[in-house]
Design an enzyme around this catalytic site. Structure first.
Site, PDB file in Angstrom:
ATOM      1  N   PHE A  75       0.832  -1.078   0.141  1.00  0.00           N
ATOM      2  CA  PHE A  75      -0.027   0.292  -0.190  1.00  0.00           C
ATOM      3  C   PHE A  75       0.484   1.335  -0.263  1.00  0.00           C
ATOM      4  O   PHE A  75       0.482   2.416   0.180  1.00  0.00           O
ATOM      5  CB  PHE A  75      -1.261   0.014   1.165  1.00  0.00           C
ATOM      6  CG  PHE A  75      -2.560  -0.745   1.376  1.00  0.00           C
ATOM      7  CD1 PHE A  75      -3.343  -0.478   0.989  1.00  0.00           C
ATOM      8  CD2 PHE A  75      -1.636  -1.928   1.453  1.00  0.00           C
ATOM      9  CE1 PHE A  75      -3.522  -2.095   0.605  1.00  0.00           C
ATOM     10  CE2 PHE A  75      -2.783  -3.082   2.136  1.00  0.00           C
ATOM     11  CZ  PHE A  75      -3.855  -3.111   1.214  1.00  0.00           C
ATOM     12  N   TYR A 143       0.841  10.161 -10.264  1.00  0.00           N
ATOM     13  CA  TYR A 143       0.645   9.712  -9.854  1.00  0.00           C
ATOM     14  C   TYR A 143       0.041   8.246 -10.128  1.00  0.00           C
ATOM     15  O   TYR A 143       0.444   6.851 -10.122  1.00  0.00           O
ATOM     16  CB  TYR A 143      -0.544   9.672  -9.102  1.00  0.00           C
ATOM     17  CG  TYR A 143      -1.290   8.705  -7.995  1.00  0.00           C
ATOM     18  CD1 TYR A 143      -0.945   7.677  -7.344  1.00  0.00           C
ATOM     19  CD2 TYR A 143      -2.139   8.380  -8.503  1.00  0.00           C
ATOM     20  CE1 TYR A 143      -1.301   7.062  -6.387  1.00  0.00           C
ATOM     21  CE2 TYR A 143      -3.518   7.780  -7.598  1.00  0.00           C
ATOM     22  CZ  TYR A 143      -2.508   6.916  -6.289  1.00  0.00           C
ATOM     23  OH  TYR A 143      -3.494   5.752  -5.777  1.00  0.00           O
ATOM     24  N   PHE A 210     -17.070  21.872  -7.033  1.00  0.00           N
ATOM     25  CA  PHE A 210     -16.332  22.540  -7.814  1.00  0.00           C
ATOM     26  C   PHE A 210     -16.840  21.796  -9.082  1.00  0.00           C
ATOM     27  O   PHE A 210     -16.620  21.500  -9.681  1.00  0.00           O
ATOM     28  CB  PHE A 210     -14.667  22.284  -8.631  1.00  0.00           C
ATOM     29  CG  PHE A 210     -14.357  22.415  -6.639  1.00  0.00           C
ATOM     30  CD1 PHE A 210     -13.358  23.731  -6.355  1.00  0.00           C
ATOM     31  CD2 PHE A 210     -13.330  21.596  -5.969  1.00  0.00           C
ATOM     32  CE1 PHE A 210     -12.373  24.069  -5.700  1.00  0.00           C
ATOM     33  CE2 PHE A 210     -13.400  22.074  -4.485  1.00  0.00           C
ATOM     34  CZ  PHE A 210     -12.659  23.614  -4.536  1.00  0.00           C
ATOM     35  N   ARG A 223     -18.764  10.022  -8.529  1.00  0.00           N
ATOM     36  CA  ARG A 223     -18.162   9.606  -8.781  1.00  0.00           C
ATOM     37  C   ARG A 223     -18.552   8.000  -7.388  1.00  0.00           C
ATOM     38  O   ARG A 223     -19.097   7.957  -7.267  1.00  0.00           O
ATOM     39  CB  ARG A 223     -16.885  10.226  -7.580  1.00  0.00           C
ATOM     40  CG  ARG A 223     -16.428  11.578  -7.655  1.00  0.00           C
ATOM     41  CD  ARG A 223     -14.850  10.454  -9.491  1.00  0.00           C
ATOM     42  NE  ARG A 223     -14.684  12.275  -9.473  1.00  0.00           N
ATOM     43  CZ  ARG A 223     -15.113  12.435 -10.433  1.00  0.00           C
ATOM     44  NH1 ARG A 223     -16.075  12.537 -11.083  1.00  0.00           N
ATOM     45  NH2 ARG A 223     -13.970  13.774 -11.105  1.00  0.00           N
ATOM     46  N   ARG A 282     -12.637  22.380 -11.334  1.00  0.00           N
ATOM     47  CA  ARG A 282     -11.104  21.957 -11.116  1.00  0.00           C
ATOM     48  C   ARG A 282     -11.146  21.680 -12.924  1.00  0.00           C
ATOM     49  O   ARG A 282     -11.700  21.116 -13.029  1.00  0.00           O
ATOM     50  CB  ARG A 282     -11.539  21.117 -10.284  1.00  0.00           C
ATOM     51  CG  ARG A 282     -11.762  21.790  -8.884  1.00  0.00           C
ATOM     52  CD  ARG A 282     -11.171  21.592  -7.432  1.00  0.00           C
ATOM     53  NE  ARG A 282     -11.875  19.941  -7.864  1.00  0.00           N
ATOM     54  CZ  ARG A 282     -11.572  19.304  -6.561  1.00  0.00           C
ATOM     55  NH1 ARG A 282     -11.022  19.065  -5.978  1.00  0.00           N
ATOM     56  NH2 ARG A 282     -12.030  17.909  -6.986  1.00  0.00           N
TER      57      ARG A 282
END
Length: 328
Positions: A75, A143, A210, A223, A282
């Site tokens: 992790f 990432y 946002f 999401r 954003r």
């Protein structure tokens, strides 16, 4: 015979919930963490705790070489998408290079099973929804790319050295241990549900939403939220499933929730009003990000806490009873 597991990043949010799940099943667990973002108080006393950094090859070899491991769960990683776009090389070094260093040590010391906490940030946000496992890999951040590099390293470690690996990709871990032992404590906090809860509790100013002009039913982004305990269960299942071959699973509830729906859920659960204001969009935010979990469910994974109010209620209970998080 007691199973023995190594969990890197086991003092972090998802990792600590897996550690608790392993201990609940009677396993012996060693946690390796550098505490850059993790919390010592999140590691149960029954686990052995090693303070070490994956950048130190000598430390890693000493830990991995300390006897026989039934599996390594990985992790430990930096995980902020926005930050990775400001410091891409830091993410590639900390995540990809250090992950490969761990894999190399596992191969040299005869570890047979490896489970990676990966990410659905491997996929292009403009892809299908729900996103299937065979969607085109096209990371839109350093990432996401750093995790993809680790996945590819695991493929080569399996093909050449026989290391069996599982790559578990998920978007939004959420909620807290239903027993109240563990929860979410990021500093600074960036996840939506705890931010909404803090706004309801008056611990922060009004929440910024946002954008409210996205092509979604209520105009706000959607999401996929999956309970952190359900993620831990998926990791346990994946390590067993490696007996049948490599594992690549997306993990999600398959039905996303909008920002406004999260706000409404927090208000229902808490009985409090959430102050919020509409802010400009954003850059880079996709309208909808939802992960398919067909493969995991075919293998027997079934989220227990799949209702949004259930996820929020565990998060709210933790946040309310731990106003300072782990306090360290």
């Amino acid at each position: 015979m007691t199973e023995r597991f190594l969990v890197t990043g086991g003092a972090g949010y998802v990792g600590s919930h897996l550690v608790a799940a392993l201990l609940d099943r009677g396993a012996s667990v060693t946690v390796l963490d550098n505490f850059r973002t993790g919390h010592a108080a999140a590691v149960p006393r029954e686990a052995r705790l090693v303070t070490a950094d994956l950048a130190d090859a000598g430390q890693i070899d000493a830990v991995v070489g300390d006897g026989q491991w039934d599996a390594v769960f990985h992790f430990a990683a930096l995980s902020q998408v926005g930050e990775s776009m400001r410091m891409p090389l830091r993410y590639l070094l900390d995540n990809a290079a250090n992950g490969m260093r761990l894999i190399d040590s596992c191969v040299r010391h005869g570890v047979s099973r490896f489970v990676l906490s990966s990410t659905a940030a491997l996929f292009n946000e403009a892809g299908d929804a729900p996103i299937p496992e065979d969607a085109r890999i096209d990371p839109q951040s350093a990432y996401g790319d750093s995790k993809w590099m680790i996945e590819r390293a695991l493929r080569w470690a399996g093909q050449v050295h026989g290391l069996r690996s599982a790559c578990l990709r998920y978007f939004n871990a959420a909620g807290a241990d239903p027993a109240g032992r563990l929860g979410e404590d990021h500093r600074p906090e960036s996840h939506l549900i705890p931010l909404v809860i803090d706004a309801a509790l008056g611990r922060r100013a009004a929440l910024d939403v946002f954008g409210d002009d996205y092509p979604t039913p209520d105009g706000t982004c959607i999401r996929d939220y999956v309970h952190v305990s359900d993620l831990a269960t998926a990791h346990l299942l994946a390590v067993r499933h490696l007996e049948q071959g490599p594992v690549v699973w997306n993990l999600g509830n398959g039905a996303g929730h909008s920002v406004r729906q999260v706000i409404a859920s927090v208000e229902r659960v808490s009985g409090l009003k959430v102050p919020y204001r509409i802010a400009p969009r954003r850059a880079g935010d996709a309208a909808v990000l939802v992960a398919s979990s067909v493969r995991a469910k075919q293998a027997g994974w079934q989220p227990v806490h799949d209702a949004l109010d259930d996820i929020v209620s565990t998060a709210f209970a933790w946040r309310k009873s731990h106003p300072d998080g782990y306090g360290d």
